[in-house]
Design an enzyme around this catalytic site. Structure first.
Site, PDB file in Angstrom:
ATOM      1  N   THR A 104       0.837  -1.198   0.000  1.00  0.00           N
ATOM      2  CA  THR A 104       0.000   0.000   0.000  1.00  0.00           C
ATOM      3  C   THR A 104       0.872   1.248   0.000  1.00  0.00           C
ATOM      4  O   THR A 104       1.858   1.316   0.727  1.00  0.00           O
ATOM      5  CB  THR A 104      -0.907   0.015   1.247  1.00  0.00           C
ATOM      6  OG1 THR A 104      -1.519  -1.260   1.388  1.00  0.00           O
ATOM      7  CG2 THR A 104      -1.970   1.087   1.136  1.00  0.00           C
ATOM      8  N   THR A 105       0.527   2.212  -0.824  1.00  0.00           N
ATOM      9  CA  THR A 105       1.255   3.480  -0.841  1.00  0.00           C
ATOM     10  C   THR A 105       0.582   4.473   0.104  1.00  0.00           C
ATOM     11  O   THR A 105      -0.491   4.219   0.637  1.00  0.00           O
ATOM     12  CB  THR A 105       1.305   4.056  -2.258  1.00  0.00           C
ATOM     13  OG1 THR A 105      -0.036   4.235  -2.748  1.00  0.00           O
ATOM     14  CG2 THR A 105       2.047   3.112  -3.203  1.00  0.00           C
ATOM     15  N   MET A 129       5.963  -2.548  -6.184  1.00  0.00           N
ATOM     16  CA  MET A 129       6.407  -3.933  -6.059  1.00  0.00           C
ATOM     17  C   MET A 129       6.816  -4.542  -7.398  1.00  0.00           C
ATOM     18  O   MET A 129       7.194  -5.713  -7.448  1.00  0.00           O
ATOM     19  CB  MET A 129       5.293  -4.779  -5.440  1.00  0.00           C
ATOM     20  CG  MET A 129       5.028  -4.467  -3.985  1.00  0.00           C
ATOM     21  SD  MET A 129       6.409  -4.981  -2.927  1.00  0.00           S
ATOM     22  CE  MET A 129       5.931  -4.202  -1.383  1.00  0.00           C
ATOM     23  N   HIS A 162      -3.595   6.447 -13.160  1.00  0.00           N
ATOM     24  CA  HIS A 162      -3.995   5.200 -12.496  1.00  0.00           C
ATOM     25  C   HIS A 162      -5.515   5.125 -12.487  1.00  0.00           C
ATOM     26  O   HIS A 162      -6.203   6.106 -12.776  1.00  0.00           O
ATOM     27  CB  HIS A 162      -3.464   5.153 -11.058  1.00  0.00           C
ATOM     28  CG  HIS A 162      -1.994   4.876 -10.962  1.00  0.00           C
ATOM     29  ND1 HIS A 162      -1.480   3.624 -10.760  1.00  0.00           N
ATOM     30  CD2 HIS A 162      -0.923   5.706 -11.059  1.00  0.00           C
ATOM     31  CE1 HIS A 162      -0.159   3.676 -10.730  1.00  0.00           C
ATOM     32  NE2 HIS A 162       0.206   4.931 -10.907  1.00  0.00           N
ATOM     33  N   LYS A 166      -7.830   4.873  -7.273  1.00  0.00           N
ATOM     34  CA  LYS A 166      -6.584   5.088  -6.536  1.00  0.00           C
ATOM     35  C   LYS A 166      -6.654   6.428  -5.830  1.00  0.00           C
ATOM     36  O   LYS A 166      -6.773   7.475  -6.444  1.00  0.00           O
ATOM     37  CB  LYS A 166      -5.372   5.026  -7.465  1.00  0.00           C
ATOM     38  CG  LYS A 166      -4.043   5.199  -6.722  1.00  0.00           C
ATOM     39  CD  LYS A 166      -2.847   4.909  -7.611  1.00  0.00           C
ATOM     40  CE  LYS A 166      -1.541   5.242  -6.926  1.00  0.00           C
ATOM     41  NZ  LYS A 166      -1.350   4.487  -5.663  1.00  0.00           N
ATOM     42  N   GLY A 171       3.178   6.544  -5.366  1.00  0.00           N
ATOM     43  CA  GLY A 171       4.391   6.551  -4.553  1.00  0.00           C
ATOM     44  C   GLY A 171       5.639   6.451  -5.398  1.00  0.00           C
ATOM     45  O   GLY A 171       6.690   7.009  -5.058  1.00  0.00           O
ATOM     46  N   THR A 172       5.543   5.753  -6.530  1.00  0.00           N
ATOM     47  CA  THR A 172       6.687   5.649  -7.440  1.00  0.00           C
ATOM     48  C   THR A 172       7.033   7.008  -8.018  1.00  0.00           C
ATOM     49  O   THR A 172       8.210   7.393  -8.086  1.00  0.00           O
ATOM     50  CB  THR A 172       6.369   4.660  -8.582  1.00  0.00           C
ATOM     51  OG1 THR A 172       6.041   3.399  -8.022  1.00  0.00           O
ATOM     52  CG2 THR A 172       7.551   4.516  -9.522  1.00  0.00           C
TER      53      THR A 172
END
Length: 278
Positions: A104-105, A129, A162, A166, A171-172
């Site tokens: 989870t972000t 991930m 996304h 979301k 987070g990326t």
């Protein structure tokens, strides 16, 4: 090979459901038919193929985990819940001595990492991930270390698309901002452009319709001050299989850390997972 019991938390969320279905078909894992869920979820169970998974509210989880541990023994938690639950869930895992993979972000990441480092159980925490994207981030980190200020004066635009559900900024994408800052670009995470409108995604981004409900498309565009040079990096992911594979690798990594710990380290990232693979 002895299978690993996994508890996938976040059902009935889409990512958690994808993870649960994948775990059922993977002989390395045994899916525990229970999942931590949010206080606003009214359903008491969720069907994953032929398995009915009990949904556990926050005020029920201590009792439920005790029963699960009595029935199944030790297990590893996979967390794909909601950004608002990240820190509370992590503290619960630590208190209950449950090793976990945090997919989870969001949440307070500094507090999250501090809690795990002070705890007694190992965890893998990463904003993404997907192993290939983590490798791309490692390349960017290398460039930032070796060539600081390389793009000084350039402008940067970051767009990330996304699925509509979301809740937070990727987070990326936030992590990438740090690398670009070290490369000389003045850019803040708040400037990341979030795309969540399916109509825009379909007509302007041309994302295939079947993946509007599950995708991650990122574009990082760097432009020279006079417009004479442009550099662009992209990673477009349709579906969630790439995250399933990386998450399962993180679980296998954690199992090794539990069985054969090499030191007192508790906090691990997907880079640790990648570096451990031959």
């Amino acid at each position: 090979m002895e299978h690993i019991f996994v508890m996938i938390n976040g059902l009935p969320g889409n990512v958690a459901a994808t993870m649960a279905r994948a775990a059922l078909s993977d002989p390395r894992f045994q899916l525990i038919p229970a999942s931590l869920t949010g206080p606003d979820i009214h359903d008491t169970s969720f069907q994953v193929d032929e398995i009915s998974v009990t949904l556990i509210k926050p005020d029920e989880r201590e009792t439920a985990v005790a029963e699960i541990r009595h029935k199944f023994g030790d297990f590893i938690a996979i967390d794909y819940t909601h950004p608002s639950a990240v820190n509370a869930n992590a503290r619960f895992y630590i208190q209950q001595h449950i090793p976990f993979v945090m997919g989870t972000t969001g949440g307070d990441r500094t507090a999250l990492e501090a809690d795990v480092s002070k705890g007694e159980i190992p965890a893998v925490i990463a904003p993404n991930m997907a192993k290939q994207i983590v490798g791309f981030q490692a390349m960017m980190a290398f460039a930032a270390d070796q060539f600081p200020g390389l793009f000084t004066g350039y402008s940067l635009e970051i767009k990330e698309s996304h699925q509509q559900g979301k809740a937070d900024t990727s987070g990326t994408a936030k992590a990438m901002v740090g690398y670009f800052n070290r490369l000389g670009l003045d850019f803040k995470p708040e400037q990341i452009q979030q795309i969540r409108d399916p109509k825009v995604q379909k007509t302007q981004w041309h994302i295939p319709e079947q993946y509007l409900s599950g995708h991650g498309w990122h574009t990082y565009t760097l432009t020279a001050p006079d417009g004479s040079a442009l550099f662009e990096f992209k990673h477009n992911v349709n579906g969630r299989q790439i995250y399933v594979e990386g998450t399962f690798d993180a679980v296998l990594f954690l199992k090794k850390q539990i069985t054969h710990p090499v030191d007192s380290k508790r906090l691990f990232t997907m880079m640790d997972v990648l570096n451990s693979q031959e």
